[in-house]
Design an enzyme around this catalytic site. Structure first.
Site, PDB file in Angstrom:
ATOM      1  N   SER A  95       0.890  -1.167   0.000  1.00 54.68           N
ATOM      2  CA  SER A  95       0.000   0.000   0.000  1.00 54.68           C
ATOM      3  C   SER A  95       0.922   1.209   0.000  1.00 54.68           C
ATOM      4  CB  SER A  95      -0.886   0.009   1.244  1.00 54.68           C
ATOM      5  OG  SER A  95      -1.710  -1.129   1.270  1.00 54.68           O
ATOM      6  N   LYS A 170      -6.194   3.029  -2.881  1.00 49.88           N
ATOM      7  CA  LYS A 170      -5.999   2.228  -1.658  1.00 49.88           C
ATOM      8  C   LYS A 170      -5.889   3.138  -0.431  1.00 49.88           C
ATOM      9  CE  LYS A 170      -4.891  -1.002   1.231  1.00 49.88           C
ATOM     10  NZ  LYS A 170      -5.829  -1.984   1.732  1.00 49.88           N
ATOM     11  N   LYS A 239      -0.071   5.035   8.334  1.00 57.35           N
ATOM     12  CA  LYS A 239       0.681   5.379   7.112  1.00 57.35           C
ATOM     13  C   LYS A 239      -0.268   5.636   5.947  1.00 57.35           C
ATOM     14  CE  LYS A 239       1.721   1.869   4.859  1.00 57.35           C
ATOM     15  NZ  LYS A 239       1.085   1.016   3.844  1.00 57.35           N
TER      16      LYS A 239
HETATM   17  P1  NDP Z   1       4.169  -6.635   7.994  1.00 61.42           P
HETATM   18  O1  NDP Z   1       4.586  -5.568   8.941  1.00 61.42           O
HETATM   19  O2  NDP Z   1       3.583  -7.877   8.534  1.00 61.42           O
HETATM   20  O3  NDP Z   1       5.406  -7.050   7.052  1.00 61.42           O
HETATM   21  C1  NDP Z   1       6.181  -6.079   6.410  1.00 61.42           C
HETATM   22  C2  NDP Z   1       7.081  -6.774   5.417  1.00 61.42           C
HETATM   23  O4  NDP Z   1       7.920  -5.779   4.800  1.00 61.42           O
HETATM   24  C3  NDP Z   1       8.028  -7.787   6.060  1.00 61.42           C
HETATM   25  O5  NDP Z   1       8.312  -8.801   5.138  1.00 61.42           O
HETATM   26  C4  NDP Z   1       9.255  -6.914   6.329  1.00 61.42           C
HETATM   27  O6  NDP Z   1      10.445  -7.661   6.467  1.00 61.42           O
HETATM   28  C5  NDP Z   1       9.286  -6.107   5.069  1.00 61.42           C
HETATM   29  N1  NDP Z   1      10.034  -4.855   5.177  1.00 61.42           N
HETATM   30  C6  NDP Z   1       9.685  -3.755   5.909  1.00 61.42           C
HETATM   31  N2  NDP Z   1      10.603  -2.789   5.730  1.00 61.42           N
HETATM   32  C7  NDP Z   1      11.537  -3.284   4.883  1.00 61.42           C
HETATM   33  C8  NDP Z   1      12.727  -2.759   4.327  1.00 61.42           C
HETATM   34  N3  NDP Z   1      13.148  -1.515   4.602  1.00 61.42           N
HETATM   35  N4  NDP Z   1      13.444  -3.546   3.487  1.00 61.42           N
HETATM   36  C9  NDP Z   1      13.028  -4.795   3.193  1.00 61.42           C
HETATM   37  N5  NDP Z   1      11.906  -5.353   3.697  1.00 61.42           N
HETATM   38  C10 NDP Z   1      11.173  -4.600   4.529  1.00 61.42           C
HETATM   39  O7  NDP Z   1       3.184  -5.918   6.971  1.00 61.42           O
HETATM   40  P2  NDP Z   1       1.972  -6.547   6.130  1.00 61.42           P
HETATM   41  O8  NDP Z   1       2.418  -7.794   5.467  1.00 61.42           O
HETATM   42  O9  NDP Z   1       0.749  -6.551   6.969  1.00 61.42           O
HETATM   43  O10 NDP Z   1       1.762  -5.380   5.040  1.00 61.42           O
HETATM   44  C11 NDP Z   1       2.561  -5.270   3.862  1.00 61.42           C
HETATM   45  C12 NDP Z   1       1.902  -4.202   2.981  1.00 61.42           C
HETATM   46  O11 NDP Z   1       0.559  -4.622   2.660  1.00 61.42           O
HETATM   47  C13 NDP Z   1       1.759  -2.839   3.689  1.00 61.42           C
HETATM   48  O12 NDP Z   1       1.947  -1.799   2.776  1.00 61.42           O
HETATM   49  C14 NDP Z   1       0.333  -2.873   4.217  1.00 61.42           C
HETATM   50  O13 NDP Z   1      -0.167  -1.557   4.407  1.00 61.42           O
HETATM   51  C15 NDP Z   1      -0.371  -3.653   3.129  1.00 61.42           C
HETATM   52  N6  NDP Z   1      -1.611  -4.357   3.516  1.00 61.42           N
HETATM   53  C16 NDP Z   1      -1.685  -5.162   4.629  1.00 61.42           C
HETATM   54  C17 NDP Z   1      -2.875  -5.814   4.961  1.00 61.42           C
HETATM   55  C18 NDP Z   1      -3.020  -6.722   6.161  1.00 61.42           C
HETATM   56  O14 NDP Z   1      -4.151  -7.148   6.457  1.00 61.42           O
HETATM   57  N7  NDP Z   1      -1.960  -7.054   6.908  1.00 61.42           N
HETATM   58  C19 NDP Z   1      -4.081  -5.626   4.125  1.00 61.42           C
HETATM   59  C20 NDP Z   1      -3.863  -4.842   2.922  1.00 61.42           C
HETATM   60  C21 NDP Z   1      -2.692  -4.222   2.661  1.00 61.42           C
HETATM   61  P3  NDP Z   1      10.858  -8.291   7.904  1.00 61.42           P
HETATM   62  O15 NDP Z   1      10.168  -9.615   7.988  1.00 61.42           O
HETATM   63  O16 NDP Z   1      12.338  -8.398   7.830  1.00 61.42           O
HETATM   64  O17 NDP Z   1      10.412  -7.313   8.962  1.00 61.42           O
END
Ligand code: NDP
Length: 295
Positions: A95, A170, A239
């Site tokens: 997102s 979104k 965010k």
């Molecule tokens: P999480 O916090 O569970 O996971 C974040 C992911 O991004 C992890 O794999 C993390 O790696 C990685 N990450 C974060 N920062 C970095 C970086 N600087 N470099 C490399 N990898 C990075 O988030 P979600 O999976 O919940 O969300 C992911 C996206 O999807 C977001 O934009 C969110 O807004 C969107 N979203 C989420 C929903 C939900 O229900 N959860 C629904 C719809 C959209 P690591 O494991 O190392 O921390």
């Protein structure tokens, strides 16, 4: 088709799982243990770096916290640009924010790599079930290439405009979700204090014009039951509300309501911390009001 998926977080992992078994799948995650655990459970191989993950891939999907995180993966000897080949396609399911997505698209486009912002809605359950809504910002030819891949986890896949348009839609969606969460929490807390049983209040609201996804699904499943599962971090919703208010400011649309929503989420986040779930502001309202919305 060889696919790479980067970012195995709460929603990225179940999305990637739906791509497993359809063809060669390589995964990468910043915390490498998550990628190895995923590869043990699914038909996928884990890569040690972004460059290694995308080498040879025709389609690459990213699902990180923010667009800035995706942009941060581009450069360096182990970065995406070192591994992506001309003619490939990057689908960013983060997102994200429109301006950063447009910048990423321009950098990739200069190397003959197509890009689409393709954020999703429908939560972790929707990812597991393959019923997500996907909002795609891209040109028509890129959308046509993206659709069959997105069908692995998406049910409604919409081409909503040029690069950045998916992110914009979104962000507004999630600002509206946030407004509903805050408003439903406040309204129900007041009704409980006024002597209305929470279940009765919800049943009547859900048969009336004030109903929403929050009142029909989220509150009954997560608040009334006291289950409070943690599926989406409040920090990520805040965010999204920030991206939406920036969009409203850019377009010159006055946004007193959504700015207040963003400010309230920021206050809740400062108080509840980075690990808080997106429904925890309702718990905060309960505590402030001295009531519980259960039943
Ligand atoms: P999480 O916090 O569970 O996971 C974040 C992911 O991004 C992890 O794999 C993390 O790696 C990685 N990450 C974060 N920062 C970095 C970086 N600087 N470099 C490399 N990898 C990075 O988030 P979600 O999976 O919940 O969300 C992911 C996206 O999807 C977001 O934009 C969110 O807004 C969107 N979203 C989420 C929903 C939900 O229900 N959860 C629904 C719809 C959209 P690591 O494991 O190392 O921390």
């Amino acid at each position: 088709m060889h696919v790479a998926f980067l970012g195995l977080g709460a929603i990225g992992a179940p999305m990637a799982a739906r791509l497993a078994g359809r063809g060669p799948l390589t995964v990468w995650n910043r915390t490498g243990a998550r990628a190895s655990a995923f590869a043990e459970r699914h038909a996928a191989s884990a890569a040690a770096t972004p460059r290694e993950a995308v080498r040879g891939a025709e389609v690459v999907l990213t699902c990180l916290s923010t667009s800035a995180d995706v942009e941060g993966l581009l450069d360096g000897p182990e970065g995406l640009l070192a591994g992506l080949r001309a003619g490939s396609l990057l689908l960013d399911c983060t997102s994200g924010d429109p301006a950063t997505s447009r910048r990423i698209a321009a950098r990739l486009g200069a190397r003959g790599i197509a890009f689409a912002d393709a954020p999703v809605s429908g939560g972790t359950n929707g990812a597991e079930a393959g019923t997500l809504t996907v909002m795609v910002g891209a040109d028509a030819a890129t959308f046509a290439r993206a659709r069959p891949v997105l069908e692995a986890f998406g049910r409604r896949i919409e081409h909503v405009g040029p690069v950045g348009a998916g992110d914009a839609l979104k962000a507004v969606n999630n600002a509206l979700l946030a407004a509903n969460i805050l408003a439903v929490g406040e309204g129900l807390a007041a009704l409980v204090k006024a002597g209305v049983a929470p279940r009765t209040a919800l049943d009547v609201l859900n048969a009336s014009s004030g109903r929403s996804f929050v009142s029909e699904v989220l509150v009954p499943e997560r608040v009334l039951t006291g289950a409070w599962p943690r599926t989406f971090r409040l920090a990520l919703l805040a965010k999204d509300a920030g991206i939406a208010t920036a969009l409203l400011a850019d377009t010159g649309v006055a946004a007193p309501v959504l700015e207040r929503v963003h400010a309230t989420l920021a206050e809740a986040l400062a108080e509840l911390g980075a690990s808080a779930d997106y429904l925890d502001p309702i718990r905060r309202t309960e505590q402030q009001a001295g009531v519980e919305i259960r039943g």
